[in-house]
Motif scaffolding. Structure first.
Motif, short mmCIF file in Angstrom:
data_model
loop_
_atom_site.label_atom_id
_atom_site.label_comp_id
_atom_site.label_asym_id
_atom_site.label_seq_id
_atom_site.Cartn_x
_atom_site.Cartn_y
_atom_site.Cartn_z
N UNK A 1 0.83 -1.20 0.00
CA UNK A 1 0.00 0.00 0.00
C UNK A 1 0.87 1.25 0.00
N UNK A 2 0.45 2.23 -0.78
CA UNK A 2 1.11 3.53 -0.86
C UNK A 2 0.14 4.59 -0.36
N UNK A 3 0.52 5.28 0.74
CA UNK A 3 -0.29 6.35 1.29
C UNK A 3 0.49 7.66 1.17
N UNK A 4 -0.14 8.68 0.59
CA UNK A 4 0.47 10.00 0.46
C UNK A 4 -0.42 10.99 1.19
N UNK A 5 0.19 11.89 1.99
CA UNK A 5 -0.61 12.76 2.83
C UNK A 5 0.12 14.05 3.17
N UNK A 6 -0.68 15.04 3.60
CA UNK A 6 -0.10 16.26 4.15
C UNK A 6 -0.12 16.23 5.67
N UNK A 7 -0.49 15.11 6.27
CA UNK A 7 -0.45 14.96 7.73
C UNK A 7 1.00 14.85 8.19
N UNK A 8 1.24 15.14 9.47
CA UNK A 8 2.59 14.98 10.00
C UNK A 8 2.94 13.49 10.03
#
Length: 181
Positions: free
Chosen positions: A101-108
């Motif tokens: 799985x690849x997760x991309x985010x602007x979360x810390x």
């Protein structure tokens, strides 16, 4: 007087009826060669990531992966706690048949890792293609790797071996952000 033999003899017809119904509805099958992999769902990863790049406020990357890696799913999620943000998720089945799985985010990093990887804790780092990946682990569970790309964080996790993690990590590092327009 009833005993265990009576119980067993009364259960046998019920079990046979359940097996017949399951067979008729194609809910079970028997194979002498053991389990086989089912059909991998088709998923248009390019369209999903282009849409995320246009609609999300952080850079989205589309990694170039080996031809035998098949994208099979995608979703978006929102982390509402402080330090949270939007998460773009793509799932892949590797050539070895494992899920990554690849997760991309602007979360810390900490919030993203806590949201996706649960109770795992940082156990070290890996340098892949010049980028530092923090490894989150927990005994008996799949690891998760997180890298900070400045405007976004990337988390990868799954059932793959170390080579699968390194392949996905290197492909993400090599990928340029997709245009936002």
């Amino acid at each position: 007087m009833n005993d265990y033999r009576d119980l067993v003899w009364s259960l046998i017809p019920l079990v046979l009826i359940a097996v017949v119904f399951a067979g008729l509805t194609s809910q079970c099958s028997f194979s002498a060669s053991g389990p086989t992999q089912g059909t991998i769902p088709s998923f248009d990863v390019a369209a999903a990531l282009r849409s995320d790049a246009q609609n999300l406020s952080f850079p989205i990357r589309e990694p170039a992966l080996p031809a035998n890696w098949q994208p099979n799913s995608g979703s978006r999620d929102t982390i509402t706690e402080r330090g949270g943000g939007t998460v773009s998720t793509i799932g892949y089945v590797t050539g070895a048949g494992t899920y990554m799985e690849l997760d991309q985010s602007d979360a810390t990093e900490q919030v993203l890792a806590g949201h996706i990887a649960g109770g795992k804790y940082p156990s070290g780092t890996r340098d892949i293609a010049g980028r530092k990946w923090v490894v989150y682990e927990e005994p008996g569970a799949e690891p998760a790797w997180v890298a900070d790309f400045g405007d976004s964080r990337v988390l990868i996790r799954g059932a793959g071996d170390t080579e699968a993690f390194e392949t996905l990590a290197a492909a993400v590092v090599a990928a340029r952000p997709l245009p936002a327009t």
